[in-house]
Design a protein around this motif. Structure first.
Motif, short mmCIF file in Angstrom:
data_model
loop_
_atom_site.label_atom_id
_atom_site.label_comp_id
_atom_site.label_asym_id
_atom_site.label_seq_id
_atom_site.Cartn_x
_atom_site.Cartn_y
_atom_site.Cartn_z
N UNK A 38 51.59 23.17 49.15
CA UNK A 38 50.93 24.15 49.69
C UNK A 38 49.95 24.39 49.12
N UNK A 39 48.57 24.57 49.52
CA UNK A 39 47.24 25.00 48.87
C UNK A 39 46.59 25.94 49.47
N UNK A 40 45.98 26.95 48.87
CA UNK A 40 45.20 27.81 49.38
C UNK A 40 43.86 27.27 49.94
N UNK A 41 43.67 28.08 51.20
CA UNK A 41 42.11 27.69 51.87
C UNK A 41 41.20 28.08 51.05
N UNK A 42 39.78 27.70 51.11
CA UNK A 42 38.65 27.92 50.46
C UNK A 42 38.44 29.58 50.65
N UNK A 43 38.61 30.11 51.87
CA UNK A 43 38.55 31.42 52.05
C UNK A 43 39.42 32.36 51.39
N UNK A 44 40.62 31.79 51.04
CA UNK A 44 41.64 32.66 50.33
C UNK A 44 41.25 32.67 48.91
N UNK A 45 40.83 31.14 48.03
CA UNK A 45 40.30 31.14 46.91
C UNK A 45 39.17 32.10 46.55
N UNK A 46 38.31 32.10 47.60
CA UNK A 46 37.19 33.04 47.28
C UNK A 46 37.49 34.42 47.14
N UNK A 47 38.45 35.03 48.32
CA UNK A 47 38.65 36.34 48.30
C UNK A 47 39.66 36.85 46.88
N UNK A 48 40.47 35.82 46.68
CA UNK A 48 41.42 36.08 45.23
C UNK A 48 40.22 36.24 44.00
N UNK A 49 39.41 35.29 43.98
CA UNK A 49 38.19 35.31 42.92
C UNK A 49 37.65 36.86 43.05
N UNK A 50 37.12 37.08 44.21
CA UNK A 50 36.42 38.38 44.16
C UNK A 50 37.25 39.59 43.84
N UNK A 51 38.68 39.49 44.14
CA UNK A 51 39.35 40.68 43.83
C UNK A 51 39.69 40.61 42.40
N UNK A 52 39.78 39.51 41.64
CA UNK A 52 40.11 39.38 40.24
C UNK A 52 38.51 39.99 39.61
N UNK A 53 37.42 39.58 40.01
CA UNK A 53 36.38 39.91 39.45
C UNK A 53 35.89 41.34 39.54
N UNK A 54 36.36 41.85 40.69
CA UNK A 54 36.14 43.35 40.90
C UNK A 54 37.27 44.15 39.96
N UNK A 55 38.19 43.79 39.94
CA UNK A 55 39.29 44.34 38.91
C UNK A 55 38.84 44.44 37.53
N UNK A 56 38.51 43.15 37.08
CA UNK A 56 38.15 42.73 35.61
C UNK A 56 36.93 43.77 35.24
N UNK A 57 35.75 43.73 36.15
CA UNK A 57 34.39 44.05 35.99
C UNK A 57 34.56 45.63 35.88
N UNK A 58 35.32 46.14 36.84
CA UNK A 58 35.61 47.70 37.15
C UNK A 58 36.05 48.08 35.88
N UNK A 59 37.02 47.62 35.16
CA UNK A 59 37.64 48.06 33.95
C UNK A 59 36.59 47.99 32.99
N UNK A 60 35.82 47.08 32.86
CA UNK A 60 34.51 46.62 31.98
C UNK A 60 33.21 47.69 32.42
N UNK A 61 33.12 48.20 33.42
CA UNK A 61 31.95 49.10 33.84
C UNK A 61 30.95 48.19 34.48
N UNK A 62 31.08 46.93 34.51
CA UNK A 62 30.05 45.87 35.02
C UNK A 62 30.00 46.02 36.51
#
Length: 198
Positions: A63-87
């Motif tokens: 089972x592998x993620x679709x491209x859109x799922x990979x992009x969506x998860x990546x954005x969620x991670x970036x939003x979480x990490x960068x919000x904590x850092x104020x970026x």
């Protein structure tokens, strides 16, 4: 004189075809430029690497993620990490490999440039990834996903990059593209793409 006019007309047509424009999708309020260059000026905020896909690992690569799922998860991670850092950032940019770049626009948004990109090509074929052509187009056919051998052979430890997944779609329609039956590919979400004629 006639030859010069013909050459200039041919050159203008070639440039127009090679510079296809797209309207990109938004994921969680973030514009996604996947194999596409924003027409607006921007600055790089940060680049982040993709992480291990545990779903693929646990299922032994079946089972592998679709491209859109990979992009969506990546954005969620970036939003979480960068919000904590104020970026803050306006969009993400992906060109190749397993990294995505967070960007911030330095140019004011207008109706002519907001969410507009110049698409890249894979195997010579213009590829609209999580975006739509700004021109009208005709649906030609659906392109299936195929087996991800790298993931299967390594029991899910190694997975394709987004680019590798997209190249699989492009390879399936190379002959149709060379014969002029299609002139672009569109991938929106899921595990299939479509071939189109603009």
């Amino acid at each position: 004189m006639r030859k010069i006019i013909l050459i200039v007309a041919l050159l203008v047509t070639t440039i127009a075809i090679s510079q296809r424009k797209a309207k990109v999708h938004n994921v969680n309020g973030i514009e996604v430029y996947i194999l596409a260059e924003p027409v607006r000026n921007y600055e790089i905020v940060n680049t982040a690497k993709n992480s291990i896909k545990w779903g693929s690992y646990i299922t032994g690569g079946l089972i592998n993620q679709s491209i859109s799922t990979k992009v969506s998860k990546f954005i969620k991670t970036l939003l979480k990490d960068y919000t904590q850092e104020g970026i803050t950032f306006d969009a993400i940019l992906y060109t190749s490999g397993k990294n995505m770049t967070a960007i911030r626009f330095t140019e004011e948004a207008t109706t002519n440039n907001k969410g507009i990109a110049t698409v890249h090509k894979l195997n010579g074929i213009p590829f609209y990834v999580m975006s739509e052509p700004v021109e009208e187009y005709k649906y030609i056919g659906t392109i299936g996903k195929g087996i991800k051998w790298k993931s299967l052979v390594t029991a899910g430890i190694l997975n394709n990059s987004i680019e590798e997944d997209l190249v699989k779609f492009a390879k399936k329609v190379e002959n149709k593209f060379r014969k002029g039956k299609i002139n672009a590919i569109v991938y929106s979400n899921g595990k299939k793409a479509i071939s189109i004629k603009i």
